[in-house]
Scaffold this motif. Structure first.
Motif, short mmCIF file in Angstrom:
data_model
loop_
_atom_site.label_atom_id
_atom_site.label_comp_id
_atom_site.label_asym_id
_atom_site.label_seq_id
_atom_site.Cartn_x
_atom_site.Cartn_y
_atom_site.Cartn_z
N ASP A 44 0.83 -1.21 0.00
CA ASP A 44 0.00 0.00 0.00
C ASP A 44 0.86 1.26 0.00
OD1 ASP A 44 -2.40 -1.45 0.08
OD2 ASP A 44 -2.27 -1.65 2.25
N PHE A 45 0.25 2.36 -0.41
CA PHE A 45 0.92 3.64 -0.50
C PHE A 45 0.40 4.52 0.64
CE2 PHE A 45 2.86 7.30 -2.45
CZ PHE A 45 3.85 6.76 -3.30
N GLN A 66 6.57 -1.81 7.72
CA GLN A 66 5.29 -2.51 7.78
C GLN A 66 4.82 -2.97 6.41
OE1 GLN A 66 3.88 0.93 10.73
NE2 GLN A 66 2.23 -0.53 10.37
N GLY A 67 5.57 -2.67 5.36
CA GLY A 67 5.23 -3.17 4.04
C GLY A 67 4.75 -2.14 3.06
N ALA A 68 4.82 -0.84 3.39
CA ALA A 68 4.38 0.18 2.44
C ALA A 68 5.27 0.19 1.21
CB ALA A 68 4.40 1.55 3.11
N ALA A 69 4.65 0.40 0.03
CA ALA A 69 5.42 0.48 -1.21
C ALA A 69 5.98 1.88 -1.43
CB ALA A 69 4.54 0.09 -2.39
N GLY A 70 5.35 2.87 -0.83
CA GLY A 70 5.77 4.26 -1.00
C GLY A 70 4.94 5.14 -0.10
N ASN A 86 15.75 9.54 1.36
CA ASN A 86 16.33 8.24 1.04
C ASN A 86 15.28 7.12 1.02
OD1 ASN A 86 19.01 9.27 0.95
ND2 ASN A 86 19.06 9.25 3.19
N LEU A 87 14.04 7.46 1.39
CA LEU A 87 12.99 6.44 1.40
C LEU A 87 12.55 6.15 -0.02
CD1 LEU A 87 10.84 7.85 4.36
CD2 LEU A 87 12.36 5.86 4.43
N PRO A 88 12.11 4.92 -0.31
CA PRO A 88 11.71 4.58 -1.68
C PRO A 88 10.34 5.15 -2.04
CG PRO A 88 11.37 2.70 -0.23
CD PRO A 88 12.06 3.75 0.59
N ASN A 89 10.20 5.56 -3.29
CA ASN A 89 8.91 5.97 -3.85
C ASN A 89 8.21 7.04 -3.01
OD1 ASN A 89 9.25 4.02 -5.91
ND2 ASN A 89 8.42 2.43 -4.57
N LEU A 90 8.95 8.09 -2.68
CA LEU A 90 8.38 9.19 -1.92
C LEU A 90 7.89 10.28 -2.88
CD1 LEU A 90 8.09 10.00 1.14
CD2 LEU A 90 10.05 11.51 0.76
N ILE A 91 6.68 10.75 -2.68
CA ILE A 91 6.10 11.84 -3.48
C ILE A 91 5.90 13.04 -2.57
CG2 ILE A 91 4.13 12.63 -4.84
CD1 ILE A 91 3.70 9.79 -5.76
N VAL A 92 6.48 14.15 -2.96
CA VAL A 92 6.42 15.36 -2.14
C VAL A 92 5.32 16.28 -2.67
CG1 VAL A 92 7.73 17.33 -1.24
CG2 VAL A 92 8.89 15.14 -1.70
N VAL A 93 4.46 16.73 -1.78
CA VAL A 93 3.34 17.62 -2.13
C VAL A 93 3.30 18.78 -1.13
CG1 VAL A 93 1.94 15.82 -3.21
CG2 VAL A 93 1.72 16.25 -0.75
N ASP A 94 2.58 19.82 -1.51
CA ASP A 94 2.44 20.96 -0.60
C ASP A 94 1.55 20.62 0.59
OD1 ASP A 94 4.07 22.59 -2.16
OD2 ASP A 94 2.37 23.34 -3.34
N ASP A 95 0.49 19.86 0.35
CA ASP A 95 -0.49 19.56 1.39
C ASP A 95 -1.06 18.17 1.15
OD1 ASP A 95 -3.47 19.49 2.35
OD2 ASP A 95 -2.60 21.16 3.45
N THR A 96 -0.94 17.28 2.12
CA THR A 96 -1.36 15.90 1.90
C THR A 96 -2.88 15.75 1.85
OG1 THR A 96 -1.05 15.52 4.28
CG2 THR A 96 0.70 14.78 2.81
N THR A 97 -3.63 16.59 2.57
CA THR A 97 -5.09 16.52 2.47
C THR A 97 -5.55 16.90 1.07
OG1 THR A 97 -5.36 17.01 4.83
CG2 THR A 97 -7.26 17.37 3.42
N GLN A 98 -4.93 17.95 0.51
CA GLN A 98 -5.25 18.34 -0.87
C GLN A 98 -4.85 17.23 -1.84
OE1 GLN A 98 -6.78 21.08 -1.93
NE2 GLN A 98 -6.96 22.11 0.04
#
Length: 482
Positions: A44-45, A66-70, A86-98
């Motif tokens: 899961d992401f 715990q098994g997260a893919a990203g 350094n974490l795999p498959n990280l996506i950076v956004v301004d606001d996670t709720t948005q």
């Protein structure tokens, strides 16, 4: 946990985020906002929500064990934790709720279902459940679970949308201006329904006019060429506001309305529900009150606008039963012929009056009628006046054998009611202590030489007071307990 799955590139496209660190292959993943739901190998992401009293970013590093893919991360949080890069498959956004809303909108766009969005100051969850039950007779239908109607709840609802679903009903709530507009732009509804405007949240919005404006933000996500708007034509403020907003947005179609004037031969059923005729169709409801007829008309008109068969809708409405806390009737264990009617899921001035009028309009079949009324929240500086007005109104009514108030607002109701009432009025000082309230209720009835038997006990108040717990508090006083 929602079921929709996304590739890394889909998540980037949907949110406009950018990748940080290394990318590793993974199967299309589900979105999880709760680290506790992640299981080894789940793939899961993780999307951490940053709220006022919590921040899912605290678990970001641990979810990969715990098994997260990203995972997603907010830019400001990453700046304070640069090693996350350094974490795999990280996506950076301004606001996670948005970002959550954006991913939900992406999924909505790839499904075939038509979206019905609805809001209102009172009765929206009941109307949503009525829509779901009625529409399910004619089409594959999904709806918002419980009252999950904020940014997180609407996102979860959209992400639960299945490929074979024909209609998704999305409830939208708000506590301030701009919030419903945000939800509507995410859901992009085909039809937007507003059932009423009342003083719920007036302490936050300041006026009924602002509340009406906030509710009509639900039109913002409609397609200007094809979108359908439907409002309660019996609510003058709502209708006037909706028309101005509708034309200001340049909508091509006409704003539709429904009204109690469209229902003929309204009457009560022997079991305390309502029956009426709509066009050539007879409709019967298990719930009492003209406000329920109005809600049913909203359902019928919505279905009509979507091309659903009216007879199928009527079948669904006939079978509809309310959710817990909404006009739930059950015997009070251990007492002789005592019934509790629990309508205490929530309360505001409009829903309070409608519910009480419906209860008092029913045939009590020789039973005494006692009201246990809790205070109404989020009324701001106007709270005393709204509660006093409720008390004055109750004091003028017949068919009440006793009024008992609960909560810090209770004295306002009680004092105003006493000035006009010819029935006992007592404030139970236990507030949210239901054991103390139950004891006070029993002692008050004993002083009045009126034992709790052969009676209906009607509960209504804001959710904060959890009046349904009163039944538990009364059980130790049950004269018939073993």
């Amino acid at each position: 946990m929602t079921t929709a799955r996304f590739t890394f590139d889909e998540l980037l496209t949907a949110t406009g985020g950018h990748p940080a660190g290394k990318r590793t292959p993974f199967e299309p993943a589900r979105i999880s906002t709760d680290s506790r739901t992640l299981r080894p190998g789940s793939g899961d992401f993780f999307l951490p929500i940053a709220g006022e009293n919590f921040d899912g970013h605290a678990y970001l590093a641990a979810v990969f064990d715990q098994g997260a893919a990203g995972a997603f991360a907010q830019k400001d949080r990453l700046a304070k934790n640069p090693d996350w890069a350094n974490l795999p498959n990280l996506i950076v956004v301004d606001d996670t709720t948005q970002a959550y809303l954006a991913v939900a909108r992406h999924h909505r766009r790839r499904m075939k279902a038509r979206i019905v969005a609805l809001t209102g100051s009172s009765g929206k969850t009941t109307t949503k459940e009525m829509l779901f039950r009625a529409f399910s007779e004619a089409a594959r239908t999904q709806c918002t679970q419980k009252n999950f109607n904020n940014e997180i709840g609407v996102s979860q609802t959209l992400l639960s949308l299945q490929p074979d679903t024909d209609i998704l009903i999305v409830e939208m709530g708000m506590r301030g201006l701009g919030e419903i507009g945000l939800l509507s732009r995410c859901a992009e509804p085909d039809l937007a329904l507003v059932i009423n405007v009342g003083p719920a949240h007036i302490g936050r919005l300041g006026s009924l006019e602002n509340i009406a404006q906030a509710k009509c933000e639900i039109f913002e996500g409609l397609n200007p060429d094809t979108g359908i708007g439907l409002v309660n034509g019996d609510d003058a403020l709502l209708l006037d506001t909706a028309r101005r907003v509708w034309h200001r947005q340049g909508m091509k179609g006409e704003l539709d309305t429904y009204s109690l004037k469209e229902a003929r031969n309204i009457s009560t059923t022997p079991t305390g529900g309502m029956r009426f005729e709509y066009g050539k169709q007879a409709v019967e409801l298990a719930l009492p009150g003209e406000h329920m007829v109005s809600n049913a008309l909203a359902v019928l008109k919505t279905g009509e606008l979507l091309g659903l068969a009216t007879d199928k809708l009527a079948q669904g409405l006939c079978a509809f039963q309310p959710a817990e806390g909404r006009w739930h009737r059950e015997p009070l264990t251990g007492f002789e012929n005592v019934w509790i009617i629990d309508d205490a899921y929530n309360a505001n001035p409009a829903s309070m009056k409608a519910s009480l009028a419906a209860f008092l309009g029913q045939d009590a079949a020789g039973l005494k009628r006692f009201l246990v009324i809790g205070g109404m929240k989020e009324l701001g500086d106007d709270a005393p006046e709204y509660h006093k007005a409720l008390g004055e109104w109750l004091g003028t009514l017949g068919g009440i054998d006793g009024l008992f108030t609960v909560g810090e607002e209770g004295p306002w109701i009680a004092e105003a009611a006493r000035e006009k009432a010819d029935f006992p009025v007592v404030h139970l000082a236990g507030s949210d202590d239901h054991a103390l309230n139950a004891q006070s209720l029993i002692e008050s009835l004993q002083r009045l030489n009126c034992p709790l038997k052969d009676a209906l006990l009607f509960l209504k108040g804001s959710r904060a007071y959890r009046l349904e717990k009163l039944a538990e508090g009364l059980r130790p006083f049950a004269p018939l307990r073993s």
